[in-house]
Design a protein around this motif. Sequence first.
Motif, short mmCIF file in Angstrom:
data_model
loop_
_atom_site.label_atom_id
_atom_site.label_comp_id
_atom_site.label_asym_id
_atom_site.label_seq_id
_atom_site.Cartn_x
_atom_site.Cartn_y
_atom_site.Cartn_z
N THR A 1 0.83 -1.21 0.00
CA THR A 1 0.00 0.00 0.00
C THR A 1 0.86 1.26 0.00
O THR A 1 0.53 2.24 -0.67
N GLU A 2 1.98 1.22 0.70
CA GLU A 2 2.89 2.38 0.70
C GLU A 2 3.49 2.59 -0.69
O GLU A 2 3.59 3.73 -1.16
N HIS A 3 3.89 1.52 -1.35
CA HIS A 3 4.41 1.65 -2.72
C HIS A 3 3.32 2.14 -3.66
O HIS A 3 3.57 2.97 -4.54
N TYR A 4 2.11 1.62 -3.49
CA TYR A 4 0.97 2.06 -4.30
C TYR A 4 0.79 3.58 -4.14
O TYR A 4 0.62 4.29 -5.14
N ALA A 5 0.85 4.06 -2.92
CA ALA A 5 0.70 5.51 -2.68
C ALA A 5 1.79 6.30 -3.39
O ALA A 5 1.52 7.37 -3.96
N GLU A 6 3.02 5.80 -3.37
CA GLU A 6 4.12 6.46 -4.08
C GLU A 6 3.82 6.56 -5.58
O GLU A 6 4.05 7.61 -6.20
N LEU A 7 3.35 5.46 -6.15
CA LEU A 7 3.05 5.44 -7.57
C LEU A 7 1.95 6.43 -7.92
O LEU A 7 2.03 7.15 -8.91
N VAL A 8 0.91 6.43 -7.10
CA VAL A 8 -0.22 7.33 -7.33
C VAL A 8 0.23 8.80 -7.27
O VAL A 8 -0.15 9.61 -8.12
N LEU A 9 1.04 9.13 -6.27
CA LEU A 9 1.54 10.50 -6.16
C LEU A 9 2.37 10.88 -7.38
O LEU A 9 2.28 12.00 -7.89
N TRP A 10 3.20 9.95 -7.85
CA TRP A 10 4.04 10.22 -9.01
C TRP A 10 3.17 10.46 -10.25
O TRP A 10 3.37 11.43 -10.98
N VAL A 11 2.20 9.58 -10.49
CA VAL A 11 1.33 9.73 -11.65
C VAL A 11 0.57 11.05 -11.57
O VAL A 11 0.48 11.78 -12.56
N GLU A 12 0.06 11.37 -10.41
CA GLU A 12 -0.69 12.62 -10.24
C GLU A 12 0.19 13.84 -10.56
O GLU A 12 -0.30 14.83 -11.10
N SER A 13 1.47 13.75 -10.27
CA SER A 13 2.36 14.90 -10.50
C SER A 13 2.85 15.01 -11.94
O SER A 13 3.43 16.02 -12.32
N GLU A 14 2.64 13.98 -12.74
CA GLU A 14 3.14 13.98 -14.11
C GLU A 14 2.20 14.76 -15.04
O GLU A 14 1.05 14.39 -15.22
N SER A 15 2.71 15.81 -15.63
CA SER A 15 1.90 16.65 -16.53
C SER A 15 1.67 15.98 -17.89
O SER A 15 0.82 16.42 -18.65
N GLN A 16 2.43 14.95 -18.19
CA GLN A 16 2.31 14.27 -19.49
C GLN A 16 0.92 13.68 -19.70
O GLN A 16 0.41 13.69 -20.82
#
Length: 168
Positions: free
Chosen positions: A82-97
């Motif tokens: 779940t912690e890794h999932y949260a990291e991934l979600v935050l990264w995707v959310e921050s990607e303007s692409q």
Amino acid sequence: MLKLIEPYIIDANIFMEASRKYYGLDFAKPFWDGLVDFAKAGRVVSIDKVYDEIMKGNDMLKDWADSEFKIFFQKTETIPITEHYAELVLWVESESQYNQIAKNKFMERANADAWAIAYAKNHKCTLVTSEVPDSKAKISVPMPNVCNAFNVIYCDTFKMLRELNFQF
């Protein structure tokens, strides 16, 4: 928890494409038996979210997954995953692409993609997916793009089969 020897985690698209396109359950039984044998040996797994996606169908794959592979779908909702999932979600959310629709689809809790990558990252598995990296993607978030950002190894079905020395 299953002890992985040569860990591969299989994404939903691998099961679905194989069953519908090139390794139909009605004529390529050695492929499906091989997956079960590799899983029994601790060399391949999948996750509960992939199982859920497969169970939405009404076909031979659903029956096979439920009767032959069900015990090899690992739980994802553990603290480290779940912690890794949260990291991934935050990264995707921050990607303007990616557009917001693509981000939302990737981040849906029921979507297996982010959970599979989080599982692979946590267990140091190779993710097996038919998706390919796409540096220009806007309307989807390709799993390999996320894998690359988080140093998660990925491959396709055929590379996995070769590395496992699978033979018909």
